[in-house]
Design a protein around this motif. Structure first.
Motif, short mmCIF file in Angstrom:
data_model
loop_
_atom_site.label_atom_id
_atom_site.label_comp_id
_atom_site.label_asym_id
_atom_site.label_seq_id
_atom_site.Cartn_x
_atom_site.Cartn_y
_atom_site.Cartn_z
N PHE A 26 0.84 -1.20 0.00
CA PHE A 26 0.00 0.00 0.00
C PHE A 26 0.87 1.24 0.00
O PHE A 26 1.98 1.25 0.53
N ALA A 30 -3.18 5.86 -0.42
CA ALA A 30 -4.34 4.97 -0.32
C ALA A 30 -5.02 5.05 1.05
O ALA A 30 -6.07 4.47 1.26
N TYR A 47 -9.31 -2.79 3.77
CA TYR A 47 -8.89 -2.21 2.50
C TYR A 47 -9.63 -2.87 1.35
O TYR A 47 -10.26 -3.91 1.52
N GLU A 59 -6.09 -0.49 -1.62
CA GLU A 59 -6.67 0.84 -1.84
C GLU A 59 -7.68 1.10 -0.75
O GLU A 59 -8.20 0.17 -0.15
#
Length: 65
Positions: A26, A30, A47, A59
């Motif tokens: 990540f 994000a 997520y 994301e």
């Protein structure tokens, strides 16, 4: 939403989440509702899974709890 724990954070603004299907990358962009500097390894997050330029990535990362 998948859930996992933050496995590793770097000083370059990205990290890795340990999830049900293995580790996932990540980027600080994000994150939702939390600053990268306030994250700690071992924190629980949720997520969405997406695809970045180098493969799968997390994301819409949110801290849980």
């Amino acid at each position: 939403m998948p859930q996992g724990t933050i496995k590793k954070l770097t000083d370059k603004g990205y990290g890795f989440i340990e999830g049900d299907r293995g580790d996932i990358f990540f980027h600080h962009s994000a994150l939702e509702g939390v600053a990268f500097d306030s994250l700690q390894e071992g924190q629980s997050v949720e997520y969405n899974e997406g695809n970045g330029p180098k493969g799968p990535c997390a994301e819409h990362v949110k801290v849980v709890g």
